[in-house]
Write a protein that holds these residues in place. Structure first.
Motif, PDB file in Angstrom:
ATOM      1  N   LEU A   1       5.096   4.917   5.251  1.00 37.68           N
ATOM      2  CA  LEU A   1       5.095   3.467   5.059  1.00 37.68           C
ATOM      3  C   LEU A   1       6.336   3.003   4.309  1.00 37.68           C
ATOM      4  O   LEU A   1       6.873   1.919   4.576  1.00 37.68           O
ATOM      5  CB  LEU A   1       3.842   3.047   4.290  1.00 37.68           C
ATOM      6  N   GLN A   2       6.798   3.825   3.376  1.00 40.41           N
ATOM      7  CA  GLN A   2       7.971   3.454   2.592  1.00 40.41           C
ATOM      8  C   GLN A   2       9.279   3.681   3.341  1.00 40.41           C
ATOM      9  O   GLN A   2      10.247   2.951   3.152  1.00 40.41           O
ATOM     10  CB  GLN A   2       7.978   4.256   1.287  1.00 40.41           C
TER      11      GLN A   2
ATOM     12  N   SER B   1       1.033  -3.719  -0.312  1.00 42.54           N
ATOM     13  CA  SER B   1      -0.181  -2.926  -0.172  1.00 42.54           C
ATOM     14  C   SER B   1      -0.449  -2.111  -1.431  1.00 42.54           C
ATOM     15  O   SER B   1      -1.609  -1.983  -1.873  1.00 42.54           O
ATOM     16  CB  SER B   1      -0.067  -1.999   1.036  1.00 42.54           C
ATOM     17  N   TYR B   2       0.598  -1.572  -2.021  1.00 45.13           N
ATOM     18  CA  TYR B   2       0.449  -0.786  -3.249  1.00 45.13           C
ATOM     19  C   TYR B   2      -0.205  -1.628  -4.337  1.00 45.13           C
ATOM     20  O   TYR B   2      -1.169  -1.197  -4.984  1.00 45.13           O
ATOM     21  CB  TYR B   2       1.818  -0.291  -3.713  1.00 45.13           C
TER      22      TYR B   2
ATOM     23  N   TRP C   1       4.834  -1.879   2.029  1.00 50.63           N
ATOM     24  CA  TRP C   1       4.379  -0.884   1.067  1.00 50.63           C
ATOM     25  C   TRP C   1       4.115  -1.512  -0.302  1.00 50.63           C
ATOM     26  O   TRP C   1       3.060  -1.298  -0.901  1.00 50.63           O
ATOM     27  CB  TRP C   1       5.394   0.255   0.923  1.00 50.63           C
ATOM     28  N   THR C   2       5.065  -2.272  -0.804  1.00 51.27           N
ATOM     29  CA  THR C   2       4.913  -2.848  -2.144  1.00 51.27           C
ATOM     30  C   THR C   2       3.698  -3.760  -2.215  1.00 51.27           C
ATOM     31  O   THR C   2       2.904  -3.696  -3.168  1.00 51.27           O
ATOM     32  CB  THR C   2       6.171  -3.630  -2.533  1.00 51.27           C
TER      33      THR C   2
ATOM     34  N   CYS D   1      -2.222   3.010  10.031  1.00 51.35           N
ATOM     35  CA  CYS D   1      -2.337   1.585   9.747  1.00 51.35           C
ATOM     36  C   CYS D   1      -2.816   0.868  11.013  1.00 51.35           C
ATOM     37  O   CYS D   1      -2.788   1.410  12.107  1.00 51.35           O
ATOM     38  CB  CYS D   1      -1.002   1.005   9.276  1.00 51.35           C
TER      39      CYS D   1
ATOM     40  N   CYS E   1       1.836   7.919   3.019  1.00 50.07           N
ATOM     41  CA  CYS E   1       2.404   6.940   2.089  1.00 50.07           C
ATOM     42  C   CYS E   1       3.929   6.930   2.174  1.00 50.07           C
ATOM     43  O   CYS E   1       4.559   5.864   2.129  1.00 50.07           O
ATOM     44  CB  CYS E   1       1.949   7.243   0.665  1.00 50.07           C
TER      45      CYS E   1
ATOM     46  N   TYR F   1      -2.595  -1.533   5.804  1.00 53.40           N
ATOM     47  CA  TYR F   1      -1.727  -0.376   5.587  1.00 53.40           C
ATOM     48  C   TYR F   1      -2.359   0.647   4.647  1.00 53.40           C
ATOM     49  O   TYR F   1      -2.314   1.842   4.908  1.00 53.40           O
ATOM     50  CB  TYR F   1      -0.377  -0.836   5.039  1.00 53.40           C
TER      51      TYR F   1
END
Length: 334
Positions: free
Chosen positions: A66-67, A123-124, A120-121, A160, A63, A165
């Motif tokens: 990804l960020q 997908s989060y 990231w955002t 991914c 995680c 992701y």
């Protein structure tokens, strides 16, 4: 039916994918969301359940990658989007990797899934939508829909790929298990096999994974989804793959789905997660089935007839103009 979606899911806007030997326009565009929203009606923003349900599937280091990658890419002086070019196909092991290309390749399976600053955002919040839909169903509603985008079923625990992701279906299934559901089933009816979901639950007996998809002998992801893949260890027999030939129409798809539903019924789940991809549609630009728009209601009704509490997770579908009708048709079957 309650529908969960967060506006930040539309911020991820990859421009290119490296495909068939060249940069090509990316197929997984933000416009997919607008067409679905126009067809399905009002949505709710999911509440933020935090990182714990995501970390139950995806390790913190992945995680963090990804960020961090978009900034590392810029710091390395790279223009455009972060796309890997080297992959550890043998003796994959933890290493302290200094260069962004190495970090990327260690956590990716292809060159069509660029890590944008917003990946990231988006997908989060897609995973949060999946969690919200799952909790809604566990609270007593028969079904709920998570309008996830980008999709998730190709993402493994720490990699991914395939435009994915975070694996929203896996996050949903694990959230249900952690909430006390003894047995959870996942029915994956995207055109492409959900290799990430299969791998995450490969050796577990508490989650049944059934997938209908294009034969990987001819279609992505090629290396997973063959009929002889049935799980191992405690998970032996809890994976069911039904590869289908190009040209499969709605009637043939429903017959194959009937086989998967019969297997799921024998497993007797307390909750069903449906990974729904509308890329099975006859006009999808990157697929080759012949499922028609009216078929989607019947496909969904066949699932709903079993009466399982069902969290529906959006996966693929790249014929943007038809996507809204196809999704709305599927939801109408519930």
């Amino acid at each position: 039916m309650r529908i969960f979606y967060h506006p930040d899911q539309a911020t991820h806007a990859p421009v290119h994918e490296f495909h068939n030997g060249a940069l090509a326009p990316h197929a997984e565009v933000a416009g997919r969301i607008a067409h679905i929203l126009a067809a399905v009606g009002p949505t709710e923003r999911p509440t933020d359940a935090g990182m714990a349900p995501i970390h139950a599937v995806h390790p913190p280091g992945y995680c963090a990658m990804l960020q961090q990658v978009p900034q590392l890419w810029r710091e390395a002086g790279r223009p455009g989007e972060a796309i890997p070019y080297a992959f550890p196909v043998a003796r994959r092991r933890p290493l302290k990797l200094m260069r962004v290309d190495a970090l990327l390749g260690a956590h990716a399976m292809d060159t069509v899934t660029p890590i944008t600053a917003e990946a990231w955002t988006a997908s989060y919040w897609s995973s949060q939508a999946a969690i919200a839909a799952t909790r809604t169903v566990l609270a007593g509603e028969g079904s709920a829909f998570a309008l996830c985008r980008p999709p998730g079923h190709h993402a493994g625990a720490d990699y991914c790929g395939g435009y994915c992701y975070l694996n929203h279906a896996a996050v949903a299934a694990q959230a249900a298990r952690d909430a006390g559901v003894a047995r959870v089933a996942i029915l994956d009816i995207d055109y492409h096999h959900g290799n990430g979901t299969q791998e995450i639950f490969w050796d577990r007996g508490d989650v049944f994974y059934a997938s209908l998809h294009a034969d990987p002998a001819t279609d992505f992801p090629f290396y997973w989804g063959h009929a002889d893949e049935t799980g191992e260890g405690a998970g032996q027999g809890t994976t069911f793959n039904r590869p289908l030939p190009r040209g499969t129409d709605g009637d043939d798809f429903r017959r194959a789905q009937g086989e998967a539903l019969a297997r799921i019924a024998r497993f007797d789940p307390g909750l069903l997660v449906v990974s729904f991809g509308a890329d099975t549609w006859e006009g999808d630009p990157i697929s080759a089935f012949r499922v028609a728009t009216p078929d989607y209601r019947r496909i969904a009704a066949d699932i709903a007839a079993f009466g399982w509490p069902t969290a529906i997770i959006m996966e693929g579908g790249y014929a943007v103009d038809a996507l809204g009708d196809n999704v709305a048709g599927f939801l109408s079957g519930f």
